[in-house]
Scaffold this motif. Structure first.
Motif, PDB file in Angstrom:
ATOM      1  N   HIS A 332     -66.006   5.433  45.556  1.00  0.00           N
ATOM      2  CA  HIS A 332     -67.217   5.091  46.213  1.00  0.00           C
ATOM      3  C   HIS A 332     -68.381   4.522  45.801  1.00  0.00           C
ATOM      4  N   ALA A 333     -68.834   5.094  44.532  1.00  0.00           N
ATOM      5  CA  ALA A 333     -69.861   4.709  43.549  1.00  0.00           C
ATOM      6  C   ALA A 333     -69.500   3.113  43.068  1.00  0.00           C
ATOM      7  N   LEU A 334     -68.352   2.793  42.797  1.00  0.00           N
ATOM      8  CA  LEU A 334     -67.962   1.451  42.507  1.00  0.00           C
ATOM      9  C   LEU A 334     -68.087   0.268  43.642  1.00  0.00           C
ATOM     10  N   LEU A 335     -67.724   0.897  44.739  1.00  0.00           N
ATOM     11  CA  LEU A 335     -67.597   0.011  46.045  1.00  0.00           C
ATOM     12  C   LEU A 335     -69.068  -0.261  46.608  1.00  0.00           C
ATOM     13  N   THR A 336     -69.888   0.615  46.046  1.00  0.00           N
ATOM     14  CA  THR A 336     -71.374   0.645  46.714  1.00  0.00           C
ATOM     15  C   THR A 336     -72.199   0.082  45.622  1.00  0.00           C
TER      16      THR A 336
END
Length: 492
Positions: A332-336
């Motif tokens: 999630h952190a990478l996708l955001t």
């Protein structure tokens, strides 16, 4: 009595639902069952005692049982009012969705705060130095039976299970904590944990094989949940039950403020699982954690029967969620943060330092289990009296700019930067209670993240992720994504 076509299905621990409701739980259980609230519990009847013995036919009453209300009797002062600027108070549902603005304000203005939590009043610590100190100060206890918040949370567990199962590593202080840890330590050396790498990689590849040609899916259901469960039960050496039901059972018993009528039967269900797993290893020991603990009990006399069962229960409840959350949170952190995702694609070697940054940025456990003061303890200029609950916020400590300045001229620990040095982050705790399985947890997350990004090209969000409400954890219930379908197995 329900018609024959609607005969109720027995779901363990005295749960009976209609066949229609059972089908709904089967289909949506992985995503929604941990989120159940009163409105979704109206068709569930709950037994007051332990589940029937193995092989016994489930009892179906002559007429429908009364509906059960999931009443939550919070302490006076809960929920607290919002903070200045409309920031949500800690432990409210709005806070669970986005905790960091509140934690930032508290760390700046009230780093040692007297608060009311679902499990009663206590002191919330948000500075790195204070949280780290509370992990090691001998005046601070981990024994939930000596902590007001722990006693409040435990009050609905059956007394015999409370006394027998809460005698484990996370719930004990030195010197006994050190002795229990020493028993398990040989199983958790870095070299021993590294042996799981190929097994973890196989699970990740197998799960992605099943979804790669679909172009969209939920990464929590498809990858994170099965991976966490497989790793846990491989370590334990136990036969896994239905995994979605197990997660529901664990999440509901570990939920914040357990003033709900189904805690007792779920606690009995966990106890039954532990008893069965221990009995199986006594009959047929292997090279696994439960067998190690059984030998320490039966051959070496290093722990009591209660401690044996408590250790297995502790691993069952706490052993899989950090891995699950680390995988989901990191993705999630990478996708955001698409600029960081692009940088990782261009330089895969960044994962060597990047995994530490991902764990720091979105810690899988934003709070430790309860701590309590045995004597007065000073945190900065605040003196916390004896016999008070402490809530140690790892999530806030890991974003303290005093400890984690940004490599750029503008220090911003709320920004994800895969090049940031992160020695000393608290995602796996600190001191004597530092997580025994930290190496395998990090390895699991790293394998999952790198494989997902390699095999699902063009990965992107495809909907709104949802955070699972929990006092101690920071984890997603859903992570909907889409990707470009690879051709002919490309990217394997």
């Amino acid at each position: 009595m329900f018609p024959q076509a609607q005969v109720r299905r027995y779901l363990n621990a005295g749960h009976f639902v209609t066949e229609d409701a059972a089908e709904e739980l089967d289909r949506f259980g992985e995503l929604n069952y941990p989120m159940l609230r009163t409105s979704r519990l109206q068709g569930v009847s709950v037994a007051q005692g332990p589940p029937p013995s193995e092989g016994a036919a489930p009892h179906i009453p002559a007429r429908p049982r009364p509906r059960v209300e999931a009443v939550r009797a919070y302490p006076h002062g809960w929920p607290p009012e919002e903070l200045p600027g409309g920031l949500p108070a800690p432990f409210t549902e709005a806070f669970q969705h986005e905790p960091y603005p509140t934690l930032h304000w508290l760390r700046e203005h009230r780093p040692v705060s007297r608060i009311i939590a679902p499990d009663g009043p206590g002191w919330l610590l948000t500075r790195y130095d204070d949280v780290r100190k509370a992990h090691t100060d001998p005046r601070v206890t981990c024994d939930s039976k000596r902590i007001p918040a722990g006693l409040m949370w435990l009050r609905h567990w059956p007394s015999e299970l409370r006394e027998r199962l809460f005698t484990h590593l996370l719930d004990s202080d030195d010197p006994r904590h050190a002795e229990l840890r020493a028993i398990m330590q040989p199983f958790f050396t870095p070299a021993r944990q590294e042996q799981w790498r190929s097994r973890v990689q196989h699970v990740v590849d197998t799960r992605i094989d099943q979804i790669a040609d679909r172009g969209r899916g939920d990464l929590m259901t498809a990858v994170a949940y099965p991976l966490g469960g497989n790793v846990l039960f491989s370590v334990l050496g136990a036969t896994p039950p239905r995994m979605n039901h197990l997660r529901a059972m664990i999440w509901r018993t570990a939920d914040w403020n357990n003033d709900v009528p189904y805690v007792a039967p779920l606690a009995h269900e966990i106890d039954a699982f532990v008893r069965k797993a221990v009995a199986e290893k006594r009959r047929a020991p292997g090279d696994d954690l439960i067998s190690l603990l059984v030998r320490a009990r039966d051959q070496d006399g290093l722990l009591s029967e209660d401690e044996l069962h408590g250790q297995v229960m502790m691993m069952l409840v706490a052993g899989q969620d950090p891995s699950i959350n680390s995988v989901g949170n990191s993705l999630h952190a990478l996708l955001t943060h698409p600029e960081q995702l692009a940088e990782l694609h261009d330089a895969p070697s960044l994962m060597a330092t990047g995994m530490g940054e991902l764990l720091r940025y979105e810690s899988p456990l934003p709070f430790t289990s309860w701590r309590g003061t045995l004597e007065p303890v000073e945190f900065g200029d605040v003196r916390v009296p004896a016999n008070e609950s402490l809530f140690l916020c790892i999530g806030a400590a890991n974003r303290d700019p005093v400890r984690f300045p940004d490599p750029d001229p503008d220090p911003d620990p709320d920004r994800l930067d895969l090049r940031r040095p992160t020695p000393g982050h608290l995602a796996f705790g600190h001191g004597a209670h530092y997580c025994l399985g930290s190496h395998i947890g990090r390895m699991t997350a790293e394998a999952a993240v790198t494989t997902v990004l390699r095999r699902l090209p063009g990965l992107r969000l495809d909907g709104t992720p949802r955070w699972r409400p929990s006092m101690f954890e920071r984890g997603l219930s859903t992570l909907p994504v889409a990707w470009d379908v690879p051709r002919n197995g490309a990217g394997r």
